[in-house]
Design a protein around this motif. Structure first.
Motif, PDB file in Angstrom:
ATOM      1  N   ALA A 165       0.855  -1.195   0.000  1.00  0.00           N
ATOM      2  CA  ALA A 165       0.000   0.000   0.000  1.00  0.00           C
ATOM      3  C   ALA A 165       0.887   1.240   0.000  1.00  0.00           C
ATOM      4  O   ALA A 165       2.016   1.200   0.484  1.00  0.00           O
ATOM      5  CB  ALA A 165      -0.893   0.004   1.237  1.00  0.00           C
ATOM      6  N   ARG A 185       5.593  10.186   1.775  1.00  0.00           N
ATOM      7  CA  ARG A 185       6.436  11.064   2.603  1.00  0.00           C
ATOM      8  C   ARG A 185       7.538  10.280   3.308  1.00  0.00           C
ATOM      9  O   ARG A 185       8.321  10.871   4.061  1.00  0.00           O
ATOM     10  CB  ARG A 185       5.583  11.797   3.626  1.00  0.00           C
ATOM     11  CG  ARG A 185       5.222  13.255   3.293  1.00  0.00           C
ATOM     12  CD  ARG A 185       5.074  13.533   1.886  1.00  0.00           C
ATOM     13  NE  ARG A 185       4.770  14.928   1.577  1.00  0.00           N
ATOM     14  CZ  ARG A 185       4.037  15.307   0.530  1.00  0.00           C
ATOM     15  NH1 ARG A 185       3.545  14.396  -0.286  1.00  0.00           N
ATOM     16  NH2 ARG A 185       3.830  16.593   0.288  1.00  0.00           N
ATOM     17  N   SER A 186       7.603   8.960   3.116  1.00  0.00           N
ATOM     18  CA  SER A 186       8.747   8.221   3.643  1.00  0.00           C
ATOM     19  C   SER A 186       9.932   8.531   2.730  1.00  0.00           C
ATOM     20  O   SER A 186       9.774   8.661   1.521  1.00  0.00           O
ATOM     21  CB  SER A 186       8.448   6.722   3.663  1.00  0.00           C
ATOM     22  OG  SER A 186       7.320   6.499   4.489  1.00  0.00           O
ATOM     23  N   THR A 220      -0.763  10.220   5.280  1.00  0.00           N
ATOM     24  CA  THR A 220      -2.089   9.606   5.428  1.00  0.00           C
ATOM     25  C   THR A 220      -2.212   8.905   6.787  1.00  0.00           C
ATOM     26  O   THR A 220      -1.202   8.574   7.430  1.00  0.00           O
ATOM     27  CB  THR A 220      -2.344   8.564   4.329  1.00  0.00           C
ATOM     28  OG1 THR A 220      -1.353   7.536   4.429  1.00  0.00           O
ATOM     29  CG2 THR A 220      -2.317   9.174   2.931  1.00  0.00           C
ATOM     30  N   TYR A 226      15.809   4.743  11.857  1.00  0.00           N
ATOM     31  CA  TYR A 226      14.359   4.790  11.586  1.00  0.00           C
ATOM     32  C   TYR A 226      14.067   4.323  10.148  1.00  0.00           C
ATOM     33  O   TYR A 226      14.461   4.998   9.189  1.00  0.00           O
ATOM     34  CB  TYR A 226      13.896   6.229  11.784  1.00  0.00           C
ATOM     35  CG  TYR A 226      12.402   6.466  11.820  1.00  0.00           C
ATOM     36  CD1 TYR A 226      11.482   5.416  11.828  1.00  0.00           C
ATOM     37  CD2 TYR A 226      11.901   7.757  11.858  1.00  0.00           C
ATOM     38  CE1 TYR A 226      10.119   5.654  11.873  1.00  0.00           C
ATOM     39  CE2 TYR A 226      10.528   8.011  11.900  1.00  0.00           C
ATOM     40  CZ  TYR A 226       9.650   6.950  11.901  1.00  0.00           C
ATOM     41  OH  TYR A 226       8.298   7.188  11.941  1.00  0.00           O
TER      42      TYR A 226
HETATM   43  C1  LIG Z   1       8.941  16.888   6.101  1.00  0.00           C
HETATM   44  C2  LIG Z   1       8.748  15.562   6.776  1.00  0.00           C
HETATM   45  C3  LIG Z   1       8.755  15.517   8.159  1.00  0.00           C
HETATM   46  C4  LIG Z   1       8.564  14.298   8.808  1.00  0.00           C
HETATM   47  N1  LIG Z   1       8.586  14.295  10.172  1.00  0.00           N
HETATM   48  C5  LIG Z   1       8.405  13.135  10.829  1.00  0.00           C
HETATM   49  C6  LIG Z   1       8.384  13.114  12.254  1.00  0.00           C
HETATM   50  O1  LIG Z   1       8.548  14.139  12.910  1.00  0.00           O
HETATM   51  N2  LIG Z   1       8.171  11.919  12.868  1.00  0.00           N
HETATM   52  C7  LIG Z   1       7.957  10.769  12.142  1.00  0.00           C
HETATM   53  O2  LIG Z   1       7.746   9.728  12.769  1.00  0.00           O
HETATM   54  N3  LIG Z   1       7.973  10.765  10.801  1.00  0.00           N
HETATM   55  C8  LIG Z   1       8.190  11.916  10.131  1.00  0.00           C
HETATM   56  N4  LIG Z   1       8.187  11.919   8.767  1.00  0.00           N
HETATM   57  C9  LIG Z   1       7.976  10.646   8.052  1.00  0.00           C
HETATM   58  C10 LIG Z   1       6.504  10.385   7.747  1.00  0.00           C
HETATM   59  O3  LIG Z   1       5.694  10.766   8.836  1.00  0.00           O
HETATM   60  C11 LIG Z   1       6.306   8.874   7.528  1.00  0.00           C
HETATM   61  O4  LIG Z   1       7.177   8.402   6.544  1.00  0.00           O
HETATM   62  C12 LIG Z   1       4.850   8.511   7.170  1.00  0.00           C
HETATM   63  O5  LIG Z   1       4.695   7.129   7.341  1.00  0.00           O
HETATM   64  C13 LIG Z   1       4.506   8.878   5.726  1.00  0.00           C
HETATM   65  O6  LIG Z   1       3.151   8.581   5.478  1.00  0.00           O
HETATM   66  P1  LIG Z   1       2.586   8.504   4.000  1.00  0.00           P
HETATM   67  O7  LIG Z   1       1.110   8.595   4.039  1.00  0.00           O
HETATM   68  O8  LIG Z   1       3.291   9.462   3.118  1.00  0.00           O
HETATM   69  O9  LIG Z   1       2.958   6.999   3.617  1.00  0.00           O
HETATM   70  P2  LIG Z   1       3.994   6.421   2.558  1.00  0.00           P
HETATM   71  O10 LIG Z   1       5.297   7.090   2.742  1.00  0.00           O
HETATM   72  O11 LIG Z   1       3.386   6.434   1.207  1.00  0.00           O
HETATM   73  O12 LIG Z   1       4.078   4.912   3.078  1.00  0.00           O
HETATM   74  C14 LIG Z   1       4.707   4.673   4.323  1.00  0.00           C
HETATM   75  C15 LIG Z   1       4.440   3.248   4.788  1.00  0.00           C
HETATM   76  O13 LIG Z   1       3.064   3.129   5.112  1.00  0.00           O
HETATM   77  C16 LIG Z   1       2.499   2.023   4.434  1.00  0.00           C
HETATM   78  N5  LIG Z   1       1.099   2.345   4.186  1.00  0.00           N
HETATM   79  C17 LIG Z   1       0.581   3.511   3.740  1.00  0.00           C
HETATM   80  N6  LIG Z   1      -0.768   3.420   3.684  1.00  0.00           N
HETATM   81  C18 LIG Z   1      -1.093   2.173   4.100  1.00  0.00           C
HETATM   82  C19 LIG Z   1      -2.321   1.467   4.245  1.00  0.00           C
HETATM   83  N7  LIG Z   1      -3.494   2.044   3.991  1.00  0.00           N
HETATM   84  N8  LIG Z   1      -2.270   0.179   4.652  1.00  0.00           N
HETATM   85  C20 LIG Z   1      -1.090  -0.424   4.948  1.00  0.00           C
HETATM   86  N9  LIG Z   1       0.092   0.208   4.840  1.00  0.00           N
HETATM   87  C21 LIG Z   1       0.090   1.481   4.423  1.00  0.00           C
HETATM   88  C22 LIG Z   1       3.333   1.871   3.179  1.00  0.00           C
HETATM   89  O14 LIG Z   1       3.263   0.559   2.667  1.00  0.00           O
HETATM   90  C23 LIG Z   1       4.719   2.197   3.711  1.00  0.00           C
HETATM   91  O15 LIG Z   1       5.287   1.076   4.327  1.00  0.00           O
HETATM   92  C24 LIG Z   1       8.362  13.102   8.072  1.00  0.00           C
HETATM   93  C25 LIG Z   1       8.358  13.162   6.668  1.00  0.00           C
HETATM   94  C26 LIG Z   1       8.542  14.376   6.024  1.00  0.00           C
HETATM   95  C27 LIG Z   1       8.534  14.413   4.520  1.00  0.00           C
END
Ligand SMILES: Cc1cc2nc3c(=O)[nH]c(=O)nc-3n(C[C@H](O)[C@H](O)[C@H](O)COP(=O)(O)OP(=O)(O)OC[C@H]3O[C@@H](n4cnc5c(N)ncnc54)[C@H](O)[C@@H]3O)c2cc1C
Length: 445
Positions: A47, A52-53, A116, A403
């Protein structure tokens, strides 16, 4: 026509690597079982949220990907209790715009709201209040999970607790999170009273943190990576509490600035780094004192600039975020800062914060107690990868962890040293689900 998978280049937030994927974009829950069935016999399924990872934990180039972003509906919200049930593709941005006028906020939030609900759970994200609230997973009540081998399941700490906890910080490997129920936190206003406190070096930082964590809900610090010697680890701490009264206004809907094109290679070099650290540090030190700020500016300063990751040029960048336990934290952070200074590769954004003892129960969650340091490096190929490996060695020797949400290259040995319970997650993994990251860190099991 039935929904299916289509070719698309996917890039993580660090913009390296950019790889072709087969992606489906469902809009309704009833499209999910068909997409899962279609994926059987492929090279695996993953998924995706808002990408944002930073590295490859959200990539699956050899298999298929379901973007969950189109599943963005609120299912139920009780303004009296703050309990929210929503589809997994809802963003934290959308949750805040809906909930803050009712006096509710996210229980904890990462440094961007463009994440998300599913992504926040899968990485069990943390914020500046980890010492008070722990990570996101602690506030998840129920999860609707779709598995290729078991269909739709409803999980909680009471119903299938093993799978529930494995899904918190489970890197998207236990199945598709279709929806989740979380407990929001009450707020008296949407403003915080934030104190800016400069500190002269790392010793002073740890003294200040010990004193601040008890009195302030939100604490994090910027470190000046260009400082060395007696000033090693100097920086500025931001510590804040919610303002006890004030309006309940959500953040502005639009980003103020957009980075329209990728910056030329080399923009983020040693000279700009020194100039940035001097200018930013000087400005913040002059600003010391208390200011009332809206949560938008206080918690999400980077969200004001859309596409800021393009500043790092076409080769992208790496983030290295590690946690070192309390007993070794001071030495590990000092050693890491000395190592990057010796390599001549400082970091523009260096954020130091403490992680408290509260746990979510996730098997491979990035948790404390200890100190977490996050560093950004432009991708200069081998030189950067070597530096990151040296940082890994410091972390492993300190008994800490790197991380996964920020990683695109740590070795299997580094991962396993930091997350000894990874085999328990592997046992509960949906056999169809995998990621480039997971294959990399578990390939020779
Ligand atoms: C500017 C910036 C600041 C940040 N600051 C922090 C912080 O302070 N603390 C912190 O912890 N992180 C931080 N992050 C990282 C971010 O919070 C994580 O990477 C978060 O998981 C990204 O969520 P996403 O929706 O973009 O998921 P994605 O990056 O698209 O996916 C992340 C993971 O979630 C899984 N996933 C997504 N949706 C689902 C679903 N519906 N079902 C099952 N699995 C799913 C994906 O398979 C993947 O393994 C930051 C990132 C940025 C860009």
């Amino acid at each position: 026509m039935a929904l299916s998978y289509h070719s698309q280049i996917i890039e993580p937030w660090g913009r390296t690597p950019r790889l072709p994927h087969q992606v489906a974009r469902p809009q309704h829950q009833d499209q999910l079982p068909g997409l899962i069935a279609e994926a059987s016999g492929s090279g695996g399924l993953l998924a995706a949220g808002l990408h944002r990872s930073y590295g490859d934990s959200g990539l699956n180039p050899d298999g298929l990907m379901i973007s969950m972003r189109g599943l963005d509906r609120f299912i139920a919200f009780d303004p009296a209790t703050g309990v929210l049930r929503a589809e997994a593709g809802v963003s934290l941005d959308e949750i805040l715009r809906m909930a803050t006028p009712h006096g509710w906020f996210l229980p904890t939030t990462p440094g961007t709201r463009f994440v998300t609900l599913g992504g926040a759970i899968a990485n069990d994200v943390h914020g500046k209040n980890h010492h008070r609230a722990g990570s996101f997973g602690r506030h998840v009540r129920r999860i609707g999970l779709l598995r290729s081998d078991a269909g739709g399941l409803e999980l909680s700490a009471q119903d299938r607790p093993e799978l529930f906890h494995a899904t918190l910080g489970g890197l998207g490997l236990t199945g598709l999170i279709a929806w989740a129920e979380i407990a929001l936190a009450p707020i008296p206003s949407t403003f915080v009273d934030e104190e800016t406190v400069p500190f002269a070096n790392l010793q002073e930082y740890f003294r200040l943190t010990a004193e601040s964590d008890g009195r302030f809900e939100h604490v994090s610090s910027w470190i000046d990576c260009s400082a060395g010697g007696a000033a090693l680890g100097r920086g500025v701490m931001y510590r804040a509490n919610w303002s006890p009264s004030g309006p309940l206004t959500p953040h502005a809907p639009r980003q103020k600035l957009q980075v329209p094109v990728t910056a030329p290679p080399g923009l983020m070099n040693r000279l700009t780094l020194r100039a940035f650290n001097a200018a930013y540090g000087g400005m913040q030190r002059r600003r010391q004192g208390t200011a009332r700020k809206h949560y938008g500016g206080a918690f999400y300063p980077l969200d004001a600039i859309g596409g800021w990751n393009r500043f790092y040029g076409p080769a992208g960048f790496y983030q290295h975020q590690f946690m070192a336990p309390v007993e070794t934290q001071q030495d590990a952070v000092a050693e890491a800062l000395r190592t990057l200074s010796a390599a001549g590769q400082g970091s523009f954004l260096a954020v130091l914060k403490s992680l408290g003892p509260l746990r979510s129960g996730g098997l491979v969650s990035f948790e404390g107690p200890g100190a977490s340091l996050a560093l950004d490096f432009p991708n200069r190929g081998e030189a950067t990868l070597e530096l990151l490996e040296r940082l890994d060695s410091i972390v492993v020797a300190a008994g800490g962890k790197v991380y996964p949400a920020k990683d695109g290259r740590m070795s299997a040995a580094t991962f396993r040293a930091g997350y000894p319970r990874w085999r328990e997650l592997e046992a509960l993994r949906d056999p169809l689900f995998s990621s480039r990251f997971w294959r990399r860190v578990t390939h020779d099991q």
